[in-house]
Design an enzyme around this catalytic site. Structure first.
Site, mmCIF file in Angstrom:
data_model
loop_
_atom_site.group_PDB
_atom_site.id
_atom_site.type_symbol
_atom_site.label_atom_id
_atom_site.label_comp_id
_atom_site.label_asym_id
_atom_site.label_seq_id
_atom_site.Cartn_x
_atom_site.Cartn_y
_atom_site.Cartn_z
ATOM 1 N N GLY A 39 0.820 -1.209 0.000
ATOM 2 C CA GLY A 39 0.000 0.000 0.000
ATOM 3 C C GLY A 39 0.848 1.251 0.000
ATOM 4 O O GLY A 39 0.453 2.283 0.548
ATOM 5 N N GLY A 53 1.379 4.660 3.897
ATOM 6 C CA GLY A 53 2.359 3.872 3.153
ATOM 7 C C GLY A 53 3.216 4.717 2.244
ATOM 8 O O GLY A 53 4.422 4.470 2.108
ATOM 9 N N ASN A 63 1.404 3.294 -2.289
ATOM 10 C CA ASN A 63 1.011 4.279 -3.297
ATOM 11 C C ASN A 63 0.233 5.456 -2.722
ATOM 12 O O ASN A 63 0.002 6.443 -3.420
ATOM 13 C CB ASN A 63 0.146 3.604 -4.369
ATOM 14 C CG ASN A 63 -1.121 3.006 -3.793
ATOM 15 O OD1 ASN A 63 -1.058 2.012 -3.088
ATOM 16 N ND2 ASN A 63 -2.271 3.614 -4.063
ATOM 17 N N SER A 76 -3.773 -0.431 14.266
ATOM 18 C CA SER A 76 -4.567 0.785 14.324
ATOM 19 C C SER A 76 -4.973 1.058 15.770
ATOM 20 O O SER A 76 -5.234 0.126 16.542
ATOM 21 C CB SER A 76 -5.823 0.654 13.461
ATOM 22 O OG SER A 76 -6.705 1.742 13.663
ATOM 23 N N TYR A 87 -13.543 -3.486 10.553
ATOM 24 C CA TYR A 87 -12.236 -2.904 10.234
ATOM 25 C C TYR A 87 -11.316 -2.960 11.452
ATOM 26 O O TYR A 87 -10.164 -3.402 11.361
ATOM 27 C CB TYR A 87 -12.386 -1.461 9.764
ATOM 28 C CG TYR A 87 -11.052 -0.763 9.644
ATOM 29 C CD1 TYR A 87 -10.213 -1.015 8.557
ATOM 30 C CD2 TYR A 87 -10.612 0.121 10.624
ATOM 31 C CE1 TYR A 87 -8.970 -0.406 8.452
ATOM 32 C CE2 TYR A 87 -9.369 0.736 10.529
ATOM 33 C CZ TYR A 87 -8.553 0.468 9.448
ATOM 34 O OH TYR A 87 -7.317 1.073 9.354
ATOM 35 N N GLY A 105 -1.462 7.496 1.241
ATOM 36 C CA GLY A 105 -1.633 7.538 2.684
ATOM 37 C C GLY A 105 -0.344 7.340 3.451
ATOM 38 O O GLY A 105 0.732 7.783 3.046
#
Length: 319
Positions: free
Chosen positions: A30, A36, A32, A159, A184, A34
């Site tokens: 990930g 990451g 690409n 998280s 989530y 945020g």
């Protein structure tokens, strides 16, 4: 007189003056967008080779171009990686084209806000299947490359939302009671349990690979500096988010715990790292293990379930 490895002889960690890591290769899932993206950008400043793993190759190439524009000489490239498609992971790992991997940051994640419940092509609930099972299976595929490095690290990004959640081991796929935000949070909690159980099993096997768990605290787009075309923050968003900056931070700062977990020789396997202030913002520090994450029986049962659902075991002996 303190030894060279004692805390008193170690320079304080500075998020803006990272140690060099030339010669190392790091995969960021990930990468690409945020958090990451900022993990990848910050690691690129150290001279490390950074690989952006993303299911959207065009967005990953745009992110790589953004990093090259900001970091002269950055060694960054993109590979296709779809954690929701377990059968594709072997080819993705082969496409890395490396003989060893010094670190992987398990960062990619799917967060749905509204029903209905969705599934991956393998029939797993989308968030649990991507955020946890995808990284579980990817770790199994990466283990030969990680084991070939002198002291590789696996960094699993959890998280703060997982702190208030508990796993339902009888309904990991949220088939009976699907609530997107809870599902989530549980998927990220599963990822954190996995990171800790992974380190226990690596230690038992005498592996040189270490597994570390991190979380970004409260990281908002509206507090994140612009990186067009990857992320554009408007003036209105910046002004509107000013009060939130007292408690929360941008995604560039949310990347700091993961970056430290990759680079800092003082970080050890089995630790949890997050933001300094209330676990929500600030420079990275080691956190006490959350009470529910200390439950090794839950972690072991989750591991066995994950192995059965994916058909692989990251700590299985070759043969």
């Amino acid at each position: 007189m303190p030894s060279a490895s004692s805390p008193s002889s170690t320079p304080p960690w500075n998020v803006r003056r990272l140690p060099g890591a030339a010669g190392r290769t790091v995969l960021v899932t990930g990468g690409n967008a945020g958090i990451g993206y900022f993990v990848a950008e910050q690691l690129s400043t150290t001279g490390a080779g950074v690989v952006l793993g993303s299911r959207d190759h065009a967005r990953a190439e745009a992110a790589a171009a953004s990093i090259r524009a900001r970091v002269p000489g950055a060694r960054v490239r993109a590979v296709r990686l779809d954690l929701a498609d377990l059968a594709s992971l072997e080819a993705s790992v082969e496409s890395l084209g490396v003989e060893r991997l010094d670190a992987v940051v398990h960062n990619a994640g799917v967060a749905l806000d509204d029903p209905p419940r969705e599934e991956t092509g393998d029939g797993h609930e989308l968030m649990f299947g991507t955020n946890h099972l995808g990284h579980f299976a990817l770790t199994a595929r990466l283990m030969p490359l990680l084991s070939a490095a002198p002291a590789a690290r696996i960094v699993s990004t959890g998280s703060f939302a997982a702190k208030s959640e508990r796993l339902d081991l009888d309904d990991l796929q949220s088939r009976r009671d699907y609530r997107p935000k809870r599902t989530y949070g549980r998927s990220k909690l599963a990822q954190m349990y996995f990171g800790l159980e992974l380190d226990r099993r690596l230690r038992a096997a005498g592996s040189t690979v270490a597994s570390v768990v991190v979380h970004p605290g409260g990281a908002l787009d509206s507090l994140t500096p612009s990186r067009p075309p990857v992320h554009v923050r408007t003036t209105a968003a910046r002004l509107g988010a000013a009060p939130a900056a007292l408690l929360l931070q941008g995604k560039h700062a949310g990347a700091w715990p993961a970056v430290r977990a990759v680079l800092d020789p003082a970080v050890r396997g089995g630790q949890v790292w997050g933001p300094r202030h209330f676990g929500l913002r600030g420079e990275p520090r080691r956190e006490p293990l959350w009470d529910h994450l200390a439950d090794t029986a839950v972690a072991a049962r989750l591991w066995e379930a994950s192995r059965d659902l994916t058909g692989v075991d990251p700590c299985a002996l070759p043969g």
